[in-house]
Scaffold this motif. Structure first.
Motif, short mmCIF file in Angstrom:
data_model
loop_
_atom_site.label_atom_id
_atom_site.label_comp_id
_atom_site.label_asym_id
_atom_site.label_seq_id
_atom_site.Cartn_x
_atom_site.Cartn_y
_atom_site.Cartn_z
N ASP A 121 0.96 -1.33 -0.06
CA ASP A 121 -0.11 0.01 0.16
C ASP A 121 0.83 1.21 -0.14
OD1 ASP A 121 1.01 -0.47 2.57
OD2 ASP A 121 -0.98 0.18 3.50
N LYS A 122 2.04 1.29 0.87
CA LYS A 122 2.56 2.56 0.84
C LYS A 122 4.14 2.27 1.30
CE LYS A 122 1.15 4.18 5.12
NZ LYS A 122 0.21 5.40 5.97
N ASP A 123 5.10 2.91 0.98
CA ASP A 123 6.32 2.58 1.42
C ASP A 123 7.29 3.65 0.80
OD1 ASP A 123 8.61 1.54 2.64
OD2 ASP A 123 7.94 -0.63 2.13
N THR A 124 8.53 3.94 1.20
CA THR A 124 9.53 4.68 0.66
C THR A 124 10.71 3.95 0.30
OG1 THR A 124 8.57 6.49 1.69
CG2 THR A 124 10.93 6.74 0.85
N ALA A 125 11.32 3.93 -0.85
CA ALA A 125 12.54 3.42 -1.18
C ALA A 125 13.33 4.22 -1.18
CB ALA A 125 12.71 2.84 -2.58
N THR A 126 14.67 4.18 -0.44
CA THR A 126 16.00 5.33 -0.26
C THR A 126 17.10 4.36 -0.82
OG1 THR A 126 14.82 6.10 1.47
CG2 THR A 126 17.08 6.67 1.19
N LEU A 127 17.96 5.24 -1.55
CA LEU A 127 19.13 4.86 -2.30
C LEU A 127 20.01 5.87 -1.63
CD1 LEU A 127 20.76 3.10 -4.29
CD2 LEU A 127 20.36 4.74 -5.94
N LYS A 128 21.21 5.12 -1.00
CA LYS A 128 22.24 5.90 -0.42
C LYS A 128 23.55 5.44 -0.96
CE LYS A 128 20.01 6.95 3.97
NZ LYS A 128 20.13 6.94 5.48
N LYS A 129 24.64 6.45 -0.93
CA LYS A 129 26.26 5.84 -1.10
C LYS A 129 26.59 5.16 -0.21
CE LYS A 129 27.18 9.93 -4.50
NZ LYS A 129 27.89 10.87 -4.63
N ASN A 131 28.91 6.33 1.65
CA ASN A 131 29.49 7.30 2.86
C ASN A 131 27.93 7.41 3.66
OD1 ASN A 131 28.07 9.11 1.24
ND2 ASN A 131 29.98 10.08 0.80
N GLY A 132 27.01 7.02 3.35
CA GLY A 132 25.60 7.41 3.93
C GLY A 132 25.02 8.59 3.25
N ALA A 133 25.49 9.11 2.34
CA ALA A 133 24.78 10.29 1.57
C ALA A 133 23.48 10.05 0.79
CB ALA A 133 25.75 11.01 0.93
N LYS A 134 22.41 10.59 1.13
CA LYS A 134 21.29 10.15 0.47
C LYS A 134 21.21 10.35 -1.04
CE LYS A 134 17.45 10.80 2.33
NZ LYS A 134 16.35 11.38 2.95
N VAL A 135 21.07 9.59 -2.05
CA VAL A 135 21.07 9.68 -3.48
C VAL A 135 19.88 9.92 -3.94
CG1 VAL A 135 21.73 8.53 -5.69
CG2 VAL A 135 23.17 8.35 -3.71
N ASP A 136 18.86 9.17 -3.52
CA ASP A 136 17.35 9.31 -4.29
C ASP A 136 16.53 8.78 -2.99
OD1 ASP A 136 15.50 10.05 -6.01
OD2 ASP A 136 15.72 8.51 -7.44
N THR A 137 15.24 9.16 -3.36
CA THR A 137 14.04 8.58 -2.46
C THR A 137 12.78 8.25 -3.40
OG1 THR A 137 13.35 10.74 -1.65
CG2 THR A 137 14.78 9.35 -0.24
N CYS A 138 12.04 7.42 -3.38
CA CYS A 138 10.82 7.29 -4.01
C CYS A 138 9.65 6.74 -3.22
CB CYS A 138 11.19 6.38 -5.22
SG CYS A 138 9.55 6.09 -6.50
N SER A 139 8.73 7.55 -2.89
CA SER A 139 7.55 7.05 -2.21
C SER A 139 6.33 6.76 -3.03
CB SER A 139 7.22 8.05 -1.27
OG SER A 139 8.43 8.42 -0.40
N TYR A 140 5.55 5.78 -2.47
CA TYR A 140 4.27 5.50 -3.18
C TYR A 140 3.32 5.37 -2.19
CZ TYR A 140 5.65 0.77 -2.04
OH TYR A 140 5.84 -0.43 -1.37
N ASN A 141 1.85 5.62 -2.36
CA ASN A 141 0.76 5.68 -1.56
C ASN A 141 -0.42 5.01 -2.33
OD1 ASN A 141 -1.05 5.52 0.61
ND2 ASN A 141 -0.77 7.69 1.18
N SER A 142 -0.57 3.96 -2.62
CA SER A 142 -1.60 3.42 -3.59
C SER A 142 -1.81 1.71 -3.34
CB SER A 142 -1.54 3.89 -5.01
OG SER A 142 -2.11 3.26 -5.79
N THR A 143 -3.01 1.61 -3.43
CA THR A 143 -3.53 0.14 -3.76
C THR A 143 -3.82 -0.27 -5.30
OG1 THR A 143 -5.52 0.56 -2.55
CG2 THR A 143 -3.88 -0.22 -1.31
#
Length: 150
Positions: A121-129, A131-143
């Motif tokens: 139903d909903k979640d957030t994907a996070t991609l980090k380098k 060193n921990g630096a955030k590269v990108d996020t992608c969230s969804y909230n849908s069924t």
């Protein structure tokens, strides 16, 4: 004096026009980013490996060169974490990170999990380098859908 102002104005307009036509450094350089999250695999969620592998995240490299993802992480909101080992994503290529078990290739990586990561139903994907630096996020909230284009 009028000719000088007209010439200066022409130079300024030409310079601005040139600047407007050039891509910004970020556009020219591209990025490594989350491209697609397929969070609801077809069928009933019973934990079969084929079902687990139909749940995946696609990462895309739009830079002009290959990028080492060694030590980079992919996480969900509950902090299920996949860490890339020695791996290089080629320029203009994608890699699909599947939830289940399998044999890693240049185009497919496997988390080797026995249960699902991405909520239906909903979640957030996070991609980090590494060193921990955030590269990108992608969230969804849908069924209403099975996947999200990032």
């Amino acid at each position: 004096m009028l000719r000088t102002r007209t010439a200066a104005a022409a130079v300024t307009v030409a310079a601005l026009g040139g600047l407007l036509a050039l891509p910004s450094p970020a556009q020219a350089a591209g990025s490594v980013h989350l491209y697609k999250v397929y969070y609801d695999s077809p069928g009933t969620d019973r934990g079969a490996n084929s079902s687990l592998n139909a749940e995946y995240v696609v990462i895309r490299n739009t830079t002009g060169s290959a990028v080492s993802l060694k030590g980079w992480t992919l996480t969900d909101a509950a902090n299920h974490k996949y860490t890339f080992g020695t791996y290089t994503l080629g320029k203009g290529k994608t890699v699909t990170v599947h939830t289940g078990k399998g044999t890693n290739t240049a185009a497919h990586r496997y988390q080797n999990r026995a249960w699902y990561v991405w909520n239906n139903d909903k979640d957030t994907a996070t991609l980090k380098k590494a060193n921990g630096a955030k590269v990108d996020t992608c969230s969804y909230n849908s069924t209403r859908h099975d996947y999200k284009m990032c």
